[in-house]
Design an enzyme around this catalytic site. Structure first.
Site, PDB file in Angstrom:
ATOM      1  N   HIS A 318      40.805  45.202  47.887  1.00 43.76           N
ATOM      2  CA  HIS A 318      39.565  44.450  47.684  1.00 43.76           C
ATOM      3  C   HIS A 318      38.518  45.417  47.143  1.00 43.76           C
ATOM      4  O   HIS A 318      38.306  46.505  47.696  1.00 43.76           O
ATOM      5  CB  HIS A 318      39.087  43.852  49.010  1.00 43.76           C
ATOM      6  CG  HIS A 318      38.038  42.803  48.841  1.00 43.76           C
ATOM      7  ND1 HIS A 318      36.767  43.085  48.406  1.00 43.76           N
ATOM      8  CD2 HIS A 318      38.069  41.460  49.054  1.00 43.76           C
ATOM      9  CE1 HIS A 318      36.058  41.976  48.355  1.00 43.76           C
ATOM     10  NE2 HIS A 318      36.831  40.966  48.737  1.00 43.76           N
ATOM     11  N   ARG A 338      28.974  38.516  45.625  1.00 43.37           N
ATOM     12  CA  ARG A 338      28.882  38.563  44.161  1.00 43.37           C
ATOM     13  C   ARG A 338      28.792  37.158  43.574  1.00 43.37           C
ATOM     14  O   ARG A 338      28.139  36.946  42.552  1.00 43.37           O
ATOM     15  CB  ARG A 338      30.079  39.331  43.589  1.00 43.37           C
ATOM     16  CG  ARG A 338      29.960  40.842  43.787  1.00 43.37           C
ATOM     17  CD  ARG A 338      31.185  41.583  43.287  1.00 43.37           C
ATOM     18  NE  ARG A 338      32.271  41.512  44.249  1.00 43.37           N
ATOM     19  CZ  ARG A 338      33.545  41.338  43.933  1.00 43.37           C
ATOM     20  NH1 ARG A 338      33.900  41.186  42.668  1.00 43.37           N
ATOM     21  NH2 ARG A 338      34.472  41.310  44.863  1.00 43.37           N
TER      22      ARG A 338
END
Length: 534
Positions: A318, A338
């Site tokens: 990740h 994000r």
């Protein structure tokens, strides 16, 4: 609080914030992504892989740490356990107490089967419970399973088994409905319509969430349903070997109490492996976002019994694990940040990658920025780049982070970092096992009948990269299918005499090849001390 050495970089991030909010870098072409991934993604570090010498995947490469476990001695001898007097007998034995195991148990029970769950920690101690961002499903008017398929298949580098991807995306809307009816508190608008967001690599907004506690909320609901159904759960007990019958079909498991070391025998008509991932193997020395028990046990159990692995050489790192402070090194900073507007910036306060590229692309971009470009921020444990979280509230207004990312806000606040005002230092963390035991559409392994696999231990669904939100979807869709199909099989078959002869056969391969092996497997738990591991 951040150290004085970060001050100059933090000032540059703040100075450039307004400009960076308005700036949106272009997405990379497929060719650009491939070049970047090949050069910087950890899966392409040739020195980190070993060729297997024994077993169903002989001649194929897997991470060195996994190869050691796959080619280790069994924790038991072939005849050290009395199989004639089982301690437990059931229709369906489920190994693993996370999301996939819980879902499979609920559906097998609903189909009329007797079910037993065995888990080495507590029910719910799993990667599912730690998942934050959400679960994908094409429920919007502008979306469809076809678009979801294209995103998923392409995001996995066109390597997934198409029939598994098709089942994943086509059954996704029903999975959301099933969870909603069980009682999962998804984020919704005032009129009851589900609130969705984008994930990396998706063409539509299809991420359903419960704030940034989605996995925890799902696991809470599943635990309640298991309790309501009075499904037996054997906690703090590990499966250390599969049991086959004389016809080579899965017929149970040898269990070990984690506190006393006592061995137990569980006999079953069907077995479901739902042991989760491998983050606590710390491949290539990476930190991990995974729970304490994620040590690839299911892969080891299946492999020694003769099941085949697929894409075991593919891991997901990740892109945004915490890089500072070291007390929470590797902890997940959800991709949802994000999706809400936070961007990745380097030590000079410059945006260097589109915020919603696929995870392998973003991981490679961060590693490139910190190594080749030398634009990372140095820490005592490595380097990192900034995830500029204050952008979120500048874009969506005050209170957005507390409402949409409460767990992340609390986690960092405990470390003296207020993500509403300060960015988070991040670096890739070992997050997901893309490959696993190969299954068909019914979740059964190809060469061991009555052995089913669901969740992160199963391979072929995501190809060589997984999109955000498809893991929580995976455990629901394939957990449900595994439970239903195992229950059906249990009604049709008769278990023959139990045997552990496959252990003896595997041990003979080790001896015949004169392999110098001094380890036993499965690993069960990571060892963070100088003491002898379990």
């Amino acid at each position: 609080m951040y150290p004085e050495s970060f001050k100059t970089s933090l000032e540059l991030v703040q100075k450039n914030r307004e400009k960076n909010i308005a700036f949106q870098p272009e997405r990379m072409s497929y060719e650009q992504r491939q070049r970047l991934i090949t050069a910087f993604h950890p899966d392409y570090n040739k020195d980190a892989f070993t060729t297997l010498k024994i077993g169903a995947n002989k001649g194929e490469k897997v991470p060195t740490e996994l190869a050691q476990m796959l080619q280790s001695h069994s924790r038991i001898g072939a005849y050290s356990v009395d199989l004639t007097k089982p301690d437990y007998e059931t229709d369906v034995l489920i190994i693993g107490g996370g999301g996939a195991g819980a879902v499979a148990a609920i559906e097998a029970s609903a189909a009329g089967a007797d079910v037993v769950i065995v888990t080495k920690l507590r029910l719910g101690d799993s990667n599912t419970g730690m998942a934050e961002g959400g679960i994908q499903a094409a429920t919007g008017a502008d979306d469809s399973p076809v678009l979801h398929f294209i995103d998923t298949y392409g995001g996995g580098h066109f390597a997934a088994k198409r029939e598994l991807v098709s089942r994943l995306v086509c059954e996704a809307p029903e999975a959301i409905l099933w969870l909603n009816e069980l009682g999962v508190e998804f984020d919704k608008y005032a009129d009851g319509t589900m609130l969705t967001t984008h994930g990396g690599g998706t063409a539509r907004s299809r991420m359903h969430a419960a704030r940034d506690l989605t996995g925890s909320e799902i696991m809470r609901t599943l635990r309640d349903e298991i309790a309501n159904r009075k499904i037996p759960v054997i906690e703090y007990t590990s499966a250390i070997e599969l049991i086959l019958d004389q016809n080579g079909n899965a017929a149970g498991a040898v269990l070990m109490n984690m506190e006393s070391g006592k061995l137990l025998v569980a006999k079953a008509k069907a077995v479901i492996i739902a042991t989760g991932g491998a983050g606590r193997m710390h491949y290539q020395g990476f930190p991990s976002s995974n729970h304490y028990g994620a040590t690839a046990d299911g892969l080891v159990l299946g492999y020694r019994a003769g099941a085949k692995l697929i894409y075991a050489d593919s891991l997901q790192y990740h892109p945004t694990g915490v890089a500072y402070p070291e007390q929470i090194l590797g902890a997940l900073v959800t991709e949802k940040a994000r999706a809400l507007g936070a961007k990745l910036v380097n030590k000079n306060g410059e945006v260097f990658v589109h915020p919603l590229e696929t995870r392998d692309t973003t991981t490679a971009a961060i590693i490139c920025e910190c190594t080749k470009n030398n634009n990372g921020i140095a820490t005592s444990r490595g380097t990192g780049v900034w995830l500029d979280t204050p952008m979120i509230e500048k874009t969506h207004g005050d209170g957005t982070i507390e409402k949409r990312l409460p767990a992340m806000l609390r986690m960092l606040k405990r470390q003296g970092i207020d993500i509403r005002k300060q960015p988070v230092l991040v670096y890739p963390t070992l997050h997901y096992q893309n490959g696993g035991l190969e299954i068909d559409q019914n979740c059964m392994t190809a060469n061991i009948r009555n052995l089913f696999v669901a969740g992160e231990a199963a391979g072929g669904i995501h190809g060589k990269n997984r999109l955000m939100g498809n893991s929580l979807l995976d455990i629901i869709v394939f957990g449900r299918n595994a439970g239903k199909n195992a229950a059906k099989i249990a009604q049709e078959i008769k278990v023959e005499a139990l045997t552990l002869s496959h252990i003896e056969k595997f041990e003979k391969e080790i001896i015949d090849l004169e392999l110098e092996i001094d380890t036993v497997s499965p690993k069960l738990l990571p060892n963070y001390t100088n003491e002898k591991p379990i």
